[in-house]
Design a protein around this motif. Sequence first.
Motif, PDB file in Angstrom:
ATOM      1  N   SER A   1      13.271   7.274 -20.103  1.00  0.00           N
ATOM      2  CA  SER A   1      12.733   6.019 -20.615  1.00  0.00           C
ATOM      3  C   SER A   1      11.709   5.454 -19.641  1.00  0.00           C
ATOM      4  O   SER A   1      11.689   5.795 -18.453  1.00  0.00           O
ATOM      5  N   TRP A   2      10.835   4.582 -20.149  1.00  0.00           N
ATOM      6  CA  TRP A   2       9.819   3.934 -19.329  1.00  0.00           C
ATOM      7  C   TRP A   2      10.275   2.518 -18.985  1.00  0.00           C
ATOM      8  O   TRP A   2      10.756   1.778 -19.852  1.00  0.00           O
ATOM      9  N   ILE A   3      10.103   2.132 -17.723  1.00  0.00           N
ATOM     10  CA  ILE A   3      10.486   0.803 -17.247  1.00  0.00           C
ATOM     11  C   ILE A   3       9.234   0.084 -16.763  1.00  0.00           C
ATOM     12  O   ILE A   3       8.529   0.581 -15.878  1.00  0.00           O
ATOM     13  N   LEU A   4       8.964  -1.087 -17.334  1.00  0.00           N
ATOM     14  CA  LEU A   4       7.863  -1.946 -16.906  1.00  0.00           C
ATOM     15  C   LEU A   4       8.445  -3.089 -16.079  1.00  0.00           C
ATOM     16  O   LEU A   4       9.298  -3.832 -16.548  1.00  0.00           O
TER      17      LEU A   4
ATOM     18  N   ILE B   1      18.194  -9.042   3.945  1.00  0.00           N
ATOM     19  CA  ILE B   1      17.679 -10.305   3.406  1.00  0.00           C
ATOM     20  C   ILE B   1      16.668  -9.972   2.312  1.00  0.00           C
ATOM     21  O   ILE B   1      15.496  -9.682   2.604  1.00  0.00           O
ATOM     22  N   PRO B   2      17.065  -9.998   1.053  1.00  0.00           N
ATOM     23  CA  PRO B   2      16.142  -9.633  -0.024  1.00  0.00           C
ATOM     24  C   PRO B   2      15.046 -10.689  -0.213  1.00  0.00           C
ATOM     25  O   PRO B   2      15.193 -11.849   0.168  1.00  0.00           O
ATOM     26  N   TYR B   3      13.954 -10.263  -0.791  1.00  0.00           N
ATOM     27  CA  TYR B   3      12.925 -11.174  -1.285  1.00  0.00           C
ATOM     28  C   TYR B   3      12.550 -10.729  -2.692  1.00  0.00           C
ATOM     29  O   TYR B   3      12.859  -9.606  -3.105  1.00  0.00           O
ATOM     30  N   LEU B   4      11.927 -11.621  -3.447  1.00  0.00           N
ATOM     31  CA  LEU B   4      11.615 -11.298  -4.838  1.00  0.00           C
ATOM     32  C   LEU B   4      10.204 -11.773  -5.159  1.00  0.00           C
ATOM     33  O   LEU B   4       9.827 -12.900  -4.834  1.00  0.00           O
ATOM     34  N   SER B   5       9.432 -10.907  -5.799  1.00  0.00           N
ATOM     35  CA  SER B   5       8.064 -11.245  -6.179  1.00  0.00           C
ATOM     36  C   SER B   5       7.803 -10.807  -7.614  1.00  0.00           C
ATOM     37  O   SER B   5       8.256  -9.736  -8.032  1.00  0.00           O
ATOM     38  N   ALA B   6       7.105 -11.636  -8.348  1.00  0.00           N
ATOM     39  CA  ALA B   6       6.804 -11.346  -9.745  1.00  0.00           C
ATOM     40  C   ALA B   6       5.578 -10.459  -9.864  1.00  0.00           C
ATOM     41  O   ALA B   6       4.649 -10.535  -9.048  1.00  0.00           O
ATOM     42  N   ALA B   7       5.568  -9.622 -10.886  1.00  0.00           N
ATOM     43  CA  ALA B   7       4.364  -8.885 -11.243  1.00  0.00           C
ATOM     44  C   ALA B   7       3.364  -9.840 -11.881  1.00  0.00           C
ATOM     45  O   ALA B   7       3.707 -10.979 -12.250  1.00  0.00           O
ATOM     46  N   ASN B   8       2.137  -9.387 -12.023  1.00  0.00           N
ATOM     47  CA  ASN B   8       1.125 -10.220 -12.669  1.00  0.00           C
ATOM     48  C   ASN B   8       1.414 -10.319 -14.164  1.00  0.00           C
ATOM     49  O   ASN B   8       1.487  -9.294 -14.851  1.00  0.00           O
TER      50      ASN B   8
ATOM     51  N   ASN C   1       3.037  -4.057 -21.976  1.00  0.00           N
ATOM     52  CA  ASN C   1       4.286  -4.181 -22.725  1.00  0.00           C
ATOM     53  C   ASN C   1       4.105  -3.678 -24.162  1.00  0.00           C
ATOM     54  O   ASN C   1       3.054  -3.861 -24.771  1.00  0.00           O
ATOM     55  N   SER C   2       5.118  -3.022 -24.677  1.00  0.00           N
ATOM     56  CA  SER C   2       5.140  -2.563 -26.071  1.00  0.00           C
ATOM     57  C   SER C   2       6.552  -2.114 -26.390  1.00  0.00           C
ATOM     58  O   SER C   2       7.452  -2.161 -25.542  1.00  0.00           O
TER      59      SER C   2
ATOM     60  N   GLY D   1      -4.464 -11.934  -3.652  1.00  0.00           N
ATOM     61  CA  GLY D   1      -5.257 -12.264  -4.827  1.00  0.00           C
ATOM     62  C   GLY D   1      -5.479 -11.133  -5.799  1.00  0.00           C
ATOM     63  O   GLY D   1      -6.400 -11.190  -6.623  1.00  0.00           O
ATOM     64  N   HIS D   2      -4.634 -10.104  -5.756  1.00  0.00           N
ATOM     65  CA  HIS D   2      -4.776  -8.966  -6.654  1.00  0.00           C
ATOM     66  C   HIS D   2      -3.705  -9.007  -7.748  1.00  0.00           C
ATOM     67  O   HIS D   2      -2.662  -9.645  -7.597  1.00  0.00           O
ATOM     68  N   LYS D   3      -3.965  -8.301  -8.840  1.00  0.00           N
ATOM     69  CA  LYS D   3      -3.054  -8.251  -9.988  1.00  0.00           C
ATOM     70  C   LYS D   3      -2.286  -6.933  -9.933  1.00  0.00           C
ATOM     71  O   LYS D   3      -2.899  -5.866  -9.867  1.00  0.00           O
ATOM     72  N   CYS D   4      -0.952  -7.016 -10.007  1.00  0.00           N
ATOM     73  CA  CYS D   4      -0.133  -5.813  -9.797  1.00  0.00           C
ATOM     74  C   CYS D   4       1.012  -5.735 -10.800  1.00  0.00           C
ATOM     75  O   CYS D   4       1.598  -6.754 -11.168  1.00  0.00           O
ATOM     76  N   THR D   5       1.324  -4.525 -11.186  1.00  0.00           N
ATOM     77  CA  THR D   5       2.570  -4.250 -11.894  1.00  0.00           C
ATOM     78  C   THR D   5       2.930  -2.785 -11.697  1.00  0.00           C
ATOM     79  O   THR D   5       2.180  -2.021 -11.100  1.00  0.00           O
ATOM     80  N   THR D   6       4.103  -2.399 -12.208  1.00  0.00           N
ATOM     81  CA  THR D   6       4.609  -1.030 -12.057  1.00  0.00           C
ATOM     82  C   THR D   6       5.184  -0.539 -13.372  1.00  0.00           C
ATOM     83  O   THR D   6       5.884  -1.286 -14.069  1.00  0.00           O
ATOM     84  N   LEU D   7       4.900   0.720 -13.691  1.00  0.00           N
ATOM     85  CA  LEU D   7       5.582   1.412 -14.778  1.00  0.00           C
ATOM     86  C   LEU D   7       6.200   2.676 -14.209  1.00  0.00           C
ATOM     87  O   LEU D   7       5.521   3.471 -13.559  1.00  0.00           O
TER      88      LEU D   7
END
Length: 287
Positions: A128-131, A171-178, A186-187, A250-256
Amino acid sequence: MRYPATELVLDGNGAVYHLGLLPQQLADKVILVGDQDRVGKISRFFDEIEHRVQHREFVSHTGWYQQKRITVLSTGIGTDNIDICMQELDALVNIDLVNRSDKPENKSLELVRIGTCGILQPDIPVHSWILSTHALGLDNVAHFYPIDFSQEEQHLLVCINEQVQFPKNIIPYLSAANPELVARFNSEKVNTGITVTSSGFYGPQGRSLRMESKMRHIHLALGAFLSNEQKIMNFEMESSAIFALGKALGHKCTTLCLGVANRPLEEFSTGIDKEMDALIKYVLDRI
C-alpha cells in the motif's frame, strides 16, 4: 550575512560540498530517495536528462518530464544525511555561492520523498501507499535548530506522548507536511496519516536480534494511537528532518512511501519493482 569557508563548504568547482551540485544543476521540483539506485529508476521516465552528478552516496539526475524540470536526489539512509541535503539544497537556491551571502529573495523548493516503510496498521496490506501528513521524529536533528513548531504540531505531539510511552532519553518532535502538497498527492490510491521517523532500523524501530530493543513493542503502541481520527501509519527513517528543516527554511515537503512490511502482522514483501514503478509514475504525474 557573509558565510566563511568553514560554514558554507564548497568543493574545488564551487559546488556544495557533499551533493556536488552547482545552482544551475538543481530544479525547483526535487524528488528525494534514500537508495542511489532508485535515482536512475526514476530518471528513466524522463523525456530528457540534463545533468548526472554523483558524490559519495549522493546521486542526482536533473531532467524533464512532461514539460516539468525535476531533480532526483539520493540522500542515503537516515536523518543525519537529511541535515546535509536540506542545508545544501537550500544553499543552492538561497545563497550566492560566489559572494557567500544571502540572496535578496528566498526561493521555495518542492521536495517530495519517495521511500519504503513498515506499515503500523494491521488492516493496511503490504504494497500500500502511505502519504505523510505529519512526521514524528525519534531522531534528534530538529533539536539542533531554533524551529518554531505550530500550535497544531505541539498539540498533536502532546496527544502522542500521552498515549505512547517512550524511553525517558528519547524526546520526540513533530512536524507537519506541506498541506498544499498533501492535497495534491492525496487520492483514493493512498492512505494518509502520521509517519514515524526512526534513527535506526533495528532497535530504534523495536526490532530485537541478539540485542534486546528497549522499545520492543513500540510499533504496536504507535499503531494503537488515535486522536481526532488521526492515526500513526508507518515507520521510516528520513521524513521528520525533511519536514522540520524544510518548513523552517521555507520549502514545501511531503513523503509518499511504499509499504514493504506490515509490522503487526509480521509480513514482509518478496519484491517491489512493479509497485515502486507505479508509485514513481504517480508522483511524477503530480509533482
